[in-house]
Design a protein around this motif. Sequence first.
Motif, PDB file in Angstrom:
ATOM      1  N   MET A  73      73.681 -24.205  52.732  1.00  0.00           N
ATOM      2  CA  MET A  73      74.909 -24.019  53.511  1.00  0.00           C
ATOM      3  C   MET A  73      76.109 -24.301  52.624  1.00  0.00           C
ATOM      4  SD  MET A  73      74.353 -23.083  56.688  1.00  0.00           S
ATOM      5  CE  MET A  73      75.905 -23.552  57.448  1.00  0.00           C
ATOM      6  N   VAL A  74      77.040 -23.337  52.593  1.00  0.00           N
ATOM      7  CA  VAL A  74      78.295 -23.517  51.859  1.00  0.00           C
ATOM      8  C   VAL A  74      79.450 -23.127  52.765  1.00  0.00           C
ATOM      9  CG1 VAL A  74      77.196 -23.052  49.631  1.00  0.00           C
ATOM     10  CG2 VAL A  74      78.309 -21.189  50.862  1.00  0.00           C
ATOM     11  N   ALA A  75      80.622 -23.629  52.443  1.00  0.00           N
ATOM     12  CA  ALA A  75      81.847 -23.266  53.157  1.00  0.00           C
ATOM     13  C   ALA A  75      82.755 -22.492  52.217  1.00  0.00           C
ATOM     14  CB  ALA A  75      82.561 -24.508  53.677  1.00  0.00           C
ATOM     15  N   ALA A  76      83.547 -21.584  52.777  1.00  0.00           N
ATOM     16  CA  ALA A  76      84.481 -20.804  51.972  1.00  0.00           C
ATOM     17  C   ALA A  76      85.556 -21.717  51.399  1.00  0.00           C
ATOM     18  CB  ALA A  76      85.123 -19.713  52.825  1.00  0.00           C
ATOM     19  N   GLY A  77      85.832 -21.546  50.111  1.00  0.00           N
ATOM     20  CA  GLY A  77      86.913 -22.276  49.472  1.00  0.00           C
ATOM     21  C   GLY A  77      86.594 -23.727  49.210  1.00  0.00           C
TER      22      GLY A  77
ATOM     23  N   PRO B 200      79.737 -26.558  48.488  1.00  0.00           N
ATOM     24  CA  PRO B 200      78.332 -26.728  48.881  1.00  0.00           C
ATOM     25  C   PRO B 200      78.195 -27.904  49.838  1.00  0.00           C
ATOM     26  CG  PRO B 200      78.672 -27.540  46.659  1.00  0.00           C
ATOM     27  CD  PRO B 200      79.973 -26.917  47.078  1.00  0.00           C
ATOM     28  N   LEU B 201      77.365 -27.744  50.869  1.00  0.00           N
ATOM     29  CA  LEU B 201      77.190 -28.771  51.890  1.00  0.00           C
ATOM     30  C   LEU B 201      75.806 -29.412  51.818  1.00  0.00           C
ATOM     31  CD1 LEU B 201      78.918 -26.777  54.768  1.00  0.00           C
ATOM     32  CD2 LEU B 201      79.897 -28.637  53.403  1.00  0.00           C
ATOM     33  N   THR B 202      74.767 -28.618  52.019  1.00  0.00           N
ATOM     34  CA  THR B 202      73.401 -29.109  51.885  1.00  0.00           C
ATOM     35  C   THR B 202      72.450 -27.933  51.765  1.00  0.00           C
ATOM     36  OG1 THR B 202      71.660 -30.470  52.883  1.00  0.00           O
ATOM     37  CG2 THR B 202      72.986 -29.174  54.379  1.00  0.00           C
ATOM     38  N   THR B 203      71.348 -28.143  51.062  1.00  0.00           N
ATOM     39  CA  THR B 203      70.284 -27.154  51.129  1.00  0.00           C
ATOM     40  C   THR B 203      69.647 -27.241  52.517  1.00  0.00           C
ATOM     41  OG1 THR B 203      68.832 -28.764  50.072  1.00  0.00           O
ATOM     42  CG2 THR B 203      69.766 -27.044  48.672  1.00  0.00           C
ATOM     43  N   VAL B 204      69.049 -26.139  52.944  1.00  0.00           N
ATOM     44  CA  VAL B 204      68.546 -26.033  54.313  1.00  0.00           C
ATOM     45  C   VAL B 204      67.028 -25.971  54.349  1.00  0.00           C
ATOM     46  CG1 VAL B 204      68.524 -24.583  56.388  1.00  0.00           C
ATOM     47  CG2 VAL B 204      70.651 -24.915  55.113  1.00  0.00           C
TER      48      VAL B 204
ATOM     49  N   ARG C 133      59.971 -24.746  55.163  1.00  0.00           N
ATOM     50  CA  ARG C 133      59.995 -26.196  55.348  1.00  0.00           C
ATOM     51  C   ARG C 133      61.415 -26.695  55.119  1.00  0.00           C
ATOM     52  NH1 ARG C 133      59.944 -28.470  50.114  1.00  0.00           N
ATOM     53  NH2 ARG C 133      59.326 -26.994  48.481  1.00  0.00           N
ATOM     54  N   PRO C 134      61.832 -27.749  55.842  1.00  0.00           N
ATOM     55  CA  PRO C 134      63.179 -28.288  55.642  1.00  0.00           C
ATOM     56  C   PRO C 134      63.373 -28.761  54.206  1.00  0.00           C
ATOM     57  CG  PRO C 134      62.153 -29.235  57.596  1.00  0.00           C
ATOM     58  CD  PRO C 134      61.084 -28.494  56.862  1.00  0.00           C
ATOM     59  N   MET C 135      64.601 -28.607  53.729  1.00  0.00           N
ATOM     60  CA  MET C 135      64.901 -29.014  52.346  1.00  0.00           C
ATOM     61  C   MET C 135      66.313 -29.610  52.333  1.00  0.00           C
ATOM     62  SD  MET C 135      64.946 -26.579  48.968  1.00  0.00           S
ATOM     63  CE  MET C 135      65.283 -27.209  47.326  1.00  0.00           C
ATOM     64  N   PRO C 136      66.472 -30.860  52.781  1.00  0.00           N
ATOM     65  CA  PRO C 136      67.802 -31.462  52.843  1.00  0.00           C
ATOM     66  C   PRO C 136      68.198 -32.158  51.545  1.00  0.00           C
ATOM     67  CG  PRO C 136      66.217 -32.876  53.960  1.00  0.00           C
ATOM     68  CD  PRO C 136      65.439 -31.711  53.403  1.00  0.00           C
ATOM     69  N   ILE C 137      69.021 -31.500  50.747  1.00  0.00           N
ATOM     70  CA  ILE C 137      69.577 -32.112  49.537  1.00  0.00           C
ATOM     71  C   ILE C 137      71.093 -32.010  49.647  1.00  0.00           C
ATOM     72  CG2 ILE C 137      69.688 -32.099  47.021  1.00  0.00           C
ATOM     73  CD1 ILE C 137      67.053 -30.583  46.980  1.00  0.00           C
TER      74      ILE C 137
ATOM     75  N   ARG D  73      82.695 -33.821  57.609  1.00  0.00           N
ATOM     76  CA  ARG D  73      82.229 -33.542  58.976  1.00  0.00           C
ATOM     77  C   ARG D  73      81.179 -32.432  58.966  1.00  0.00           C
ATOM     78  NH1 ARG D  73      84.837 -32.935  64.160  1.00  0.00           N
ATOM     79  NH2 ARG D  73      83.095 -32.839  65.650  1.00  0.00           N
ATOM     80  N   LEU D  74      81.420 -31.388  58.207  1.00  0.00           N
ATOM     81  CA  LEU D  74      80.464 -30.289  58.124  1.00  0.00           C
ATOM     82  C   LEU D  74      79.164 -30.735  57.471  1.00  0.00           C
ATOM     83  CD1 LEU D  74      82.633 -27.200  57.081  1.00  0.00           C
ATOM     84  CD2 LEU D  74      81.123 -27.356  59.073  1.00  0.00           C
ATOM     85  N   ARG D  75      79.275 -31.485  56.398  1.00  0.00           N
ATOM     86  CA  ARG D  75      78.072 -31.942  55.680  1.00  0.00           C
ATOM     87  C   ARG D  75      77.220 -32.816  56.593  1.00  0.00           C
ATOM     88  NH1 ARG D  75      80.614 -33.673  51.780  1.00  0.00           N
ATOM     89  NH2 ARG D  75      80.485 -31.806  50.478  1.00  0.00           N
ATOM     90  N   GLU D  76      77.865 -33.714  57.314  1.00  0.00           N
ATOM     91  CA  GLU D  76      77.138 -34.594  58.228  1.00  0.00           C
ATOM     92  C   GLU D  76      76.401 -33.779  59.293  1.00  0.00           C
ATOM     93  OE1 GLU D  76      78.139 -38.049  61.576  1.00  0.00           O
ATOM     94  OE2 GLU D  76      79.639 -37.494  60.077  1.00  0.00           O
ATOM     95  N   ALA D  77      77.074 -32.762  59.844  1.00  0.00           N
ATOM     96  CA  ALA D  77      76.457 -31.932  60.878  1.00  0.00           C
ATOM     97  C   ALA D  77      75.308 -31.103  60.315  1.00  0.00           C
ATOM     98  CB  ALA D  77      77.508 -31.023  61.507  1.00  0.00           C
ATOM     99  N   CYS D  78      75.479 -30.578  59.107  1.00  0.00           N
ATOM    100  CA  CYS D  78      74.431 -29.759  58.491  1.00  0.00           C
ATOM    101  C   CYS D  78      73.206 -30.589  58.146  1.00  0.00           C
ATOM    102  CB  CYS D  78      74.971 -29.066  57.234  1.00  0.00           C
ATOM    103  SG  CYS D  78      76.141 -27.731  57.542  1.00  0.00           S
ATOM    104  N   VAL D  79      73.413 -31.765  57.575  1.00  0.00           N
ATOM    105  CA  VAL D  79      72.284 -32.622  57.199  1.00  0.00           C
ATOM    106  C   VAL D  79      71.522 -33.067  58.440  1.00  0.00           C
ATOM    107  CG1 VAL D  79      71.661 -34.852  56.193  1.00  0.00           C
ATOM    108  CG2 VAL D  79      73.313 -33.387  55.028  1.00  0.00           C
TER     109      VAL D  79
END
Length: 326
Positions: free
Chosen positions: A257-261, A120-124, A294-298, A270-276
């Motif tokens: 947003m999630v990544a495989a595996g 898991p990276l961040t809620t969107v 509405r944005p939901m960054p968690i 790096r992905l989490r930073e870009a997504c947030v």
Amino acid sequence: MVATRRSLIRTALAAPLAVPGLAAAQGTWPDRPLRLVVPFPPGGASDLLGRLMAEQLTTRLGQPVVVENRGGAGGKVAAEYVAKQPGDGYTLMLGTQPTQIFNKYLYANPGYDPDRDFTPLTTVAAVAYVLVVTPRLPVRDVNELIAYARANPGKINYGSSGTGGGMHLATHLFAERAGGDMVHVPYRGAAPAVTALVQGEVQLMVDLVPNSLALVRDGQLRALAVGLPEPTPLLPGVPTFRSFGITDFDVPSWFIMVAAGKIPAPIADRLREACVASVNDPAFAARLEAVSARPMPISGPELGSFLADQSTRWEQIIRSANVHLD
């Protein structure tokens, strides 16, 4: 000079090992396009959110992020597919409540484990639910609806986009809180369910705001309450469930947003930073308004707590609704 076997072995031992995540730490990841799997067909709110995120991430990661739609079984098809992809950070998914929470309770064997198979990276974003009824129903507010349902057990039908989906479970939750005996009528998607409500085939539905907004404004549906802490300017004059004493109904539909595996930490960071950063971009927030979202960054530890709380809450609702899917 011809290399001896011993010198070749010494050279090999001196070479750096290929450590997962090392390339990312050295700044060479990503070095090719990424895929963002959206678990629904093109054209809906999920597809739009996925494409907005793909645009943002393309700019922030310096590589194209290509959207790939894989609809079917309420997101189960896409989730099973993504769960089988390499954990290298190149395959992402716009997860939903069904893919991340519902399916593990609805299916005896969903074909994947959302807690094990994704990073898991961040809620969107979050999209609010609204209680809508056909104007043919002789009620003007939630209290009148509750009284009518209790006086007419089994005579109110409610529609949904399908058994086990968010609309079904949210309306079931309202029916429980209302104390009325209501009959669930599932349809193949939100569009036919809303059409059935307009035509009076069913009498009510807890629907996502984007699906019903235009029909409420046109007077074809009547909005009675919105599932937010405060009223929304999108539906002027429509109160919250809280104002009727239903205090646990702030249950928006959310995307993550999630990544495989289980990807290496440098790539995940790096992905989490870009997504947030994408979710916090004011331009992204402005475009979410097109789908009444509405944005939901968690992210970080708070994201783990959020998912655990959601899992506990929806497991109780699913058990109460006694829903099982094959």
